[in-house]
Write a protein that holds these residues in place. Structure first.
Motif, PDB file in Angstrom:
ATOM      1  N   TYR A  84       0.833  -1.197   0.000  1.00  0.00           N
ATOM      2  CA  TYR A  84       0.000   0.000   0.000  1.00  0.00           C
ATOM      3  C   TYR A  84       0.875   1.256   0.000  1.00  0.00           C
ATOM      4  CZ  TYR A  84      -3.603   3.364   1.185  1.00  0.00           C
ATOM      5  OH  TYR A  84      -4.454   4.439   1.163  1.00  0.00           O
ATOM      6  N   GLU A 121       0.681   4.252  -2.772  1.00  0.00           N
ATOM      7  CA  GLU A 121       0.540   5.676  -2.478  1.00  0.00           C
ATOM      8  C   GLU A 121       1.716   6.473  -3.025  1.00  0.00           C
ATOM      9  OE1 GLU A 121      -2.130   7.334  -1.045  1.00  0.00           O
ATOM     10  OE2 GLU A 121      -2.982   5.389  -1.559  1.00  0.00           O
ATOM     11  N   ASP A 137      -8.891   3.397   2.825  1.00  0.00           N
ATOM     12  CA  ASP A 137      -8.328   3.201   1.480  1.00  0.00           C
ATOM     13  C   ASP A 137      -7.628   1.851   1.360  1.00  0.00           C
ATOM     14  OD1 ASP A 137      -9.272   5.652   0.726  1.00  0.00           O
ATOM     15  OD2 ASP A 137      -7.348   6.686   0.897  1.00  0.00           O
ATOM     16  N   SER A 138      -6.858   1.482   2.381  1.00  0.00           N
ATOM     17  CA  SER A 138      -6.147   0.198   2.319  1.00  0.00           C
ATOM     18  C   SER A 138      -7.133  -0.960   2.374  1.00  0.00           C
ATOM     19  CB  SER A 138      -5.134   0.091   3.467  1.00  0.00           C
ATOM     20  OG  SER A 138      -5.788   0.070   4.722  1.00  0.00           O
ATOM     21  N   PHE A 169      -6.600   6.438   5.745  1.00  0.00           N
ATOM     22  CA  PHE A 169      -5.603   5.431   5.377  1.00  0.00           C
ATOM     23  C   PHE A 169      -6.169   4.024   5.523  1.00  0.00           C
ATOM     24  CE2 PHE A 169      -2.544   2.386   7.158  1.00  0.00           C
ATOM     25  CZ  PHE A 169      -1.679   2.257   6.094  1.00  0.00           C
ATOM     26  N   LYS A 207       1.124   6.890  -6.718  1.00  0.00           N
ATOM     27  CA  LYS A 207       0.062   7.867  -6.968  1.00  0.00           C
ATOM     28  C   LYS A 207       0.558   9.292  -6.749  1.00  0.00           C
ATOM     29  CE  LYS A 207      -4.011   6.864  -5.231  1.00  0.00           C
ATOM     30  NZ  LYS A 207      -5.003   6.351  -4.251  1.00  0.00           N
TER      31      LYS A 207
END
Length: 362
Positions: free
Chosen positions: A96, A100, A123-124, A120, A103
């Motif tokens: 992850y 990030e 999203d994960s 966080f 991104k």
């Protein structure tokens, strides 16, 4: 090859490794259908997508429960949870972080957006939801095992309580959907001889019934039958039908598929393709899941393929799927003998440590 460790060296169940290899391949194929072959809502109606999604994650969770029983039974609470966190959560956090970073590098404007621990985690969880679902399921069953290790009624009661929990936050619906299958795998590991004796005496009739049930559910399966759309919530008669169809269809399809897959393993175990699926894919499922999840979540952030015709999309899907597998195998080959890095990236100790370790429980 001199010094190489054979698949049998750690007493693994190679039939289940083959099943895991088939399932992780279907996970990748399902995401390729969604993200490449279809770029709109059309994938919900794809027969191939429907077939895959009826059973691939429920069956994966059932196998996880079955293979987790040794850790649930033999390890203390803190050791079991700590080991499972190191196996699942640590490599998930690593991949992850890579996601990030990629991104931020590609979309520097997002670096100015505020973040939080809650964001966080959300999203994960959305990116690697199965990892969280497997960990939470393991945690719940381990807690239950403290009070009674063997009673199937405690597992059954926990399934009912989890299923009735009216929680729709983040991936909680996905946990409610997959937790019963994890418990089913644990139950089979607990009472394997009992389950085997029942299925053996009625096997032809049972397979016929489950095949018919799976086919009927497949024909009745619609967009609202998917867990992503119904959230396993019952608020009227139609939603009750959708949830019931989802659970029954997934159970029947999972049972039929595992029987077929294990039979294929018995027949073709000496075949090179079968051995590749078993050893290379089936023993790298966590890494493959994390890499494909990272790739497809990154694809959510970019525009592509609007003008591609079907032939181009199929070609791109094939190339991308092959690239995901190739990268995963290359990463595994590079880091599998390196202390700490192997645990961080693969969720497993180096091979040299595995040779001294007892049979794996995952």
């Amino acid at each position: 090859m001199p010094g190489a460790r054979t698949p049998e060296a750690n007493d693994r169940d190679l039939g289940l490794d083959f099943a895991k290899g088939v399932l992780i391949t279907l996970v990748i194929v399902g995401h390729l259908i969604q993200y490449v072959v279809y770029r709109d809502e059309g994938f919900w109606e794809s027969p191939c997508f429907k077939w895959i999604y009826m059973f691939h994650m429920p069956l994966f969770m059932a196998i996880s429960g079955y293979l987790s029983w040794r850790a649930l039974l033999r390890k203390s609470f803190t050791q079991a949870i700590g080991d499972r966190a190191m196996q699942l959560l640590l490599p998930m956090l690593f991949w992850y972080a890579l996601l990030e970073t990629a991104k931020l590098a590609a979309f520097s404007s997002s670096a100015n957006e505020p973040g939080s621990v809650l964001q966080f985690l959300n999203d994960s969880a959305g990116t690697y939801w199965f990892i969280w679902a497997a960990f939470v399921s393991f945690l719940l069953v381990k807690i239950l095992s403290i009070f009674n290790r063997r009673s199937p009624w405690i597992l059954f009661l926990s399934v009912i309580l989890v299923a009735l929990a009216p929680v729709t936050f983040s991936i909680s619906p996905l946990i409610r959907y997959t937790f019963p299958f994890f418990c089913l795998g644990v139950s089979f590991a607990q009472s394997r001889e009992w389950w085997t004796s029942i299925t053996r005496s009625h096997k032809p009739l049972l397979i016929t019934f489950l095949s018919i049930a799976a086919l009927v559910c497949f024909l009745a399966w619609r967009k609202d039958t998917y867990i992503y759309n119904n959230l396993a919530l019952v608020h009227d008669m139609q939603s009750a039908k959708n949830v019931l169809l989802m659970l029954l269809g997934s159970a029947a399809a999972s049972a039929i598929v595992i029987v077929l897959v294990l039979q294929c393993w018995k027949v073709g175990r000496s075949n090179r393709v079968t051995r590749f699926i078993t050893v290379e894919l089936g023993q790298s499922t966590l890494l493959l899941y994390l890499i494909q999840g990272t790739v497809f979540r990154l694809m959510d952030s970019i525009q592509y393929g609007e003008l591609w015709d079907l032939t181009t999309r199929l070609a791109v899907a094939g190339i991308l799927g092959g690239a995901i597998v190739a990268v995963a195998l290359m990463v595994r080959w590079i880091v599998r003998d390196i202390p700490y890095l192997s645990q961080l990236v693969l969720g497993a100790p180096p091979r040299s440590a595995c040779l001294k370790y007892q049979p794996a429980d995952n």
